[in-house]
Design a protein around this motif. Sequence first.
Motif, PDB file in Angstrom:
ATOM      1  N   TRP A 163      31.551  59.496  45.218  1.00  0.00           N
ATOM      2  CA  TRP A 163      30.567  59.371  46.590  1.00  0.00           C
ATOM      3  C   TRP A 163      29.786  58.083  46.420  1.00  0.00           C
ATOM      4  CZ3 TRP A 163      25.204  58.881  46.151  1.00  0.00           C
ATOM      5  CH2 TRP A 163      24.732  59.420  44.837  1.00  0.00           C
ATOM      6  N   LEU A 164      29.550  57.809  45.054  1.00  0.00           N
ATOM      7  CA  LEU A 164      28.917  56.484  44.847  1.00  0.00           C
ATOM      8  C   LEU A 164      29.812  55.154  45.381  1.00  0.00           C
ATOM      9  CD1 LEU A 164      27.783  57.516  41.237  1.00  0.00           C
ATOM     10  CD2 LEU A 164      26.204  56.684  43.171  1.00  0.00           C
ATOM     11  N   GLY A 165      29.368  54.163  45.814  1.00  0.00           N
ATOM     12  CA  GLY A 165      29.956  53.220  46.461  1.00  0.00           C
ATOM     13  C   GLY A 165      30.500  53.183  47.857  1.00  0.00           C
ATOM     14  N   LEU A 166      30.381  54.506  48.323  1.00  0.00           N
ATOM     15  CA  LEU A 166      30.700  54.720  49.913  1.00  0.00           C
ATOM     16  C   LEU A 166      29.154  54.673  50.586  1.00  0.00           C
ATOM     17  CD1 LEU A 166      33.031  57.762  49.312  1.00  0.00           C
ATOM     18  CD2 LEU A 166      33.716  55.326  49.839  1.00  0.00           C
ATOM     19  N   ASN A 167      28.903  53.647  51.052  1.00  0.00           N
ATOM     20  CA  ASN A 167      27.615  53.510  51.735  1.00  0.00           C
ATOM     21  C   ASN A 167      27.925  53.729  53.185  1.00  0.00           C
ATOM     22  OD1 ASN A 167      24.834  53.021  52.108  1.00  0.00           O
ATOM     23  ND2 ASN A 167      24.694  51.072  50.863  1.00  0.00           N
ATOM     24  N   ALA A 168      26.753  53.655  54.023  1.00  0.00           N
ATOM     25  CA  ALA A 168      26.860  53.894  55.233  1.00  0.00           C
ATOM     26  C   ALA A 168      25.808  53.226  56.136  1.00  0.00           C
ATOM     27  CB  ALA A 168      26.741  55.517  55.865  1.00  0.00           C
ATOM     28  N   ALA A 169      26.023  52.062  56.942  1.00  0.00           N
ATOM     29  CA  ALA A 169      25.107  51.414  57.818  1.00  0.00           C
ATOM     30  C   ALA A 169      24.255  52.270  58.684  1.00  0.00           C
ATOM     31  CB  ALA A 169      25.688  50.470  58.564  1.00  0.00           C
ATOM     32  N   ASN A 170      22.999  51.973  59.127  1.00  0.00           N
ATOM     33  CA  ASN A 170      22.321  52.676  60.180  1.00  0.00           C
ATOM     34  C   ASN A 170      23.054  52.782  61.390  1.00  0.00           C
ATOM     35  OD1 ASN A 170      19.551  50.876  58.868  1.00  0.00           O
ATOM     36  ND2 ASN A 170      19.807  53.058  58.605  1.00  0.00           N
ATOM     37  N   ALA A 171      22.965  54.101  61.944  1.00  0.00           N
ATOM     38  CA  ALA A 171      23.596  54.674  63.164  1.00  0.00           C
ATOM     39  C   ALA A 171      25.193  54.203  62.974  1.00  0.00           C
ATOM     40  CB  ALA A 171      22.855  53.854  64.187  1.00  0.00           C
ATOM     41  N   ALA A 172      25.748  53.666  62.178  1.00  0.00           N
ATOM     42  CA  ALA A 172      27.297  53.935  61.860  1.00  0.00           C
ATOM     43  C   ALA A 172      27.878  55.240  62.111  1.00  0.00           C
ATOM     44  CB  ALA A 172      27.572  53.110  60.584  1.00  0.00           C
ATOM     45  N   LEU A 173      29.076  55.181  62.655  1.00  0.00           N
ATOM     46  CA  LEU A 173      29.975  56.246  62.868  1.00  0.00           C
ATOM     47  C   LEU A 173      30.950  56.400  61.934  1.00  0.00           C
ATOM     48  CD1 LEU A 173      29.926  58.972  64.902  1.00  0.00           C
ATOM     49  CD2 LEU A 173      31.632  57.465  66.228  1.00  0.00           C
ATOM     50  N   THR A 174      31.194  57.698  61.157  1.00  0.00           N
ATOM     51  CA  THR A 174      31.995  58.194  60.500  1.00  0.00           C
ATOM     52  C   THR A 174      32.617  59.443  61.119  1.00  0.00           C
ATOM     53  OG1 THR A 174      31.622  57.209  58.511  1.00  0.00           O
ATOM     54  CG2 THR A 174      32.909  59.078  58.118  1.00  0.00           C
ATOM     55  N   VAL A 175      34.238  59.610  61.164  1.00  0.00           N
ATOM     56  CA  VAL A 175      34.534  60.685  62.015  1.00  0.00           C
ATOM     57  C   VAL A 175      35.523  61.651  60.906  1.00  0.00           C
ATOM     58  CG1 VAL A 175      35.865  61.898  63.949  1.00  0.00           C
ATOM     59  CG2 VAL A 175      34.200  59.898  64.181  1.00  0.00           C
ATOM     60  N   LEU A 176      35.692  62.759  60.637  1.00  0.00           N
ATOM     61  CA  LEU A 176      36.234  63.527  59.679  1.00  0.00           C
ATOM     62  C   LEU A 176      37.155  64.511  60.540  1.00  0.00           C
ATOM     63  CD1 LEU A 176      34.004  63.952  56.832  1.00  0.00           C
ATOM     64  CD2 LEU A 176      35.335  62.116  57.010  1.00  0.00           C
ATOM     65  N   ARG A 177      38.338  64.897  60.327  1.00  0.00           N
ATOM     66  CA  ARG A 177      39.219  65.783  60.923  1.00  0.00           C
ATOM     67  C   ARG A 177      39.767  66.832  59.946  1.00  0.00           C
ATOM     68  NH1 ARG A 177      44.121  64.051  64.381  1.00  0.00           N
ATOM     69  NH2 ARG A 177      45.056  63.436  62.425  1.00  0.00           N
ATOM     70  N   PHE A 178      39.484  68.027  60.172  1.00  0.00           N
ATOM     71  CA  PHE A 178      39.978  69.200  59.373  1.00  0.00           C
ATOM     72  C   PHE A 178      41.042  70.114  60.203  1.00  0.00           C
ATOM     73  CE2 PHE A 178      36.069  67.779  58.007  1.00  0.00           C
ATOM     74  CZ  PHE A 178      36.047  67.545  56.652  1.00  0.00           C
ATOM     75  N   THR A 179      42.045  70.069  60.131  1.00  0.00           N
ATOM     76  CA  THR A 179      43.285  70.525  61.045  1.00  0.00           C
ATOM     77  C   THR A 179      43.992  71.680  60.064  1.00  0.00           C
ATOM     78  OG1 THR A 179      43.433  68.795  62.357  1.00  0.00           O
ATOM     79  CG2 THR A 179      45.281  70.550  62.417  1.00  0.00           C
ATOM     80  N   PRO A 180      44.283  72.946  60.444  1.00  0.00           N
ATOM     81  CA  PRO A 180      44.882  73.704  59.830  1.00  0.00           C
ATOM     82  C   PRO A 180      46.339  73.259  59.391  1.00  0.00           C
ATOM     83  CG  PRO A 180      43.744  74.902  61.800  1.00  0.00           C
ATOM     84  CD  PRO A 180      43.696  73.443  61.890  1.00  0.00           C
TER      85      PRO A 180
END
Length: 210
Positions: A163-180
């Motif tokens: 998780w270290l080194g994975l930064n996020a800018a303010n109000a930036a969007l990340t989308v994850l998908r979890f599909t069966p």
Amino acid sequence: MPGTATRYLYLARHGEAASDGPDGGGLTAAGRRQAVLLGRRLANRPITAVHHGPLPRAVETARLVGEQLGGAAVSACEEADDYVPYLPAADELPADSAEFLLNFLSGASAEELARGPELARRAVERFTGPVPGGEERHELVVTHAFLVGWLVRHTLDAPRWRWLGLNAANAALTVLRFTPGRPSSVLLLNDQSHLPEELRWTGFPPELRC
């Protein structure tokens, strides 16, 4: 997996915040603009719930985003707070960056380090994986950079320290998908296309801004 459906998890770091106040203060004028633009970006997505951390910068961001979404329920949750999700041992880290990474984490309080792993476990349990039933779910979590990194790491089955080194800018969007029946996936990472140039990359050191 029978009886489950796809979850789309939208993650956003809060907007740019003032540095004063016991909890870091509320949003700056730029941060409020970022939050509104993020909400407009998501307005055509079928998001039914907005979860946010309890600190003022996350509360205000979620409120402004929620105003653009219409009917989505907005609520605070402890799992979306600002905390260190996992403190690695030196021998887990790459030899050439272990000292740097441990120095980065050395400012965390004993309370943060004690509560973080349990909150991180609960966040994974609450926000990841396919959802029960036959209908896909779209939900947004307005949170902080550390949790964004932790959930991306989890989605990719990366080592816990990563998780270290994975930064996020303010109000930036990340989308994850979890599909069966399929590997979990990262659809977007730190996307800022909804922000004008002058509002991008806040929350990053100047030398890391693209």
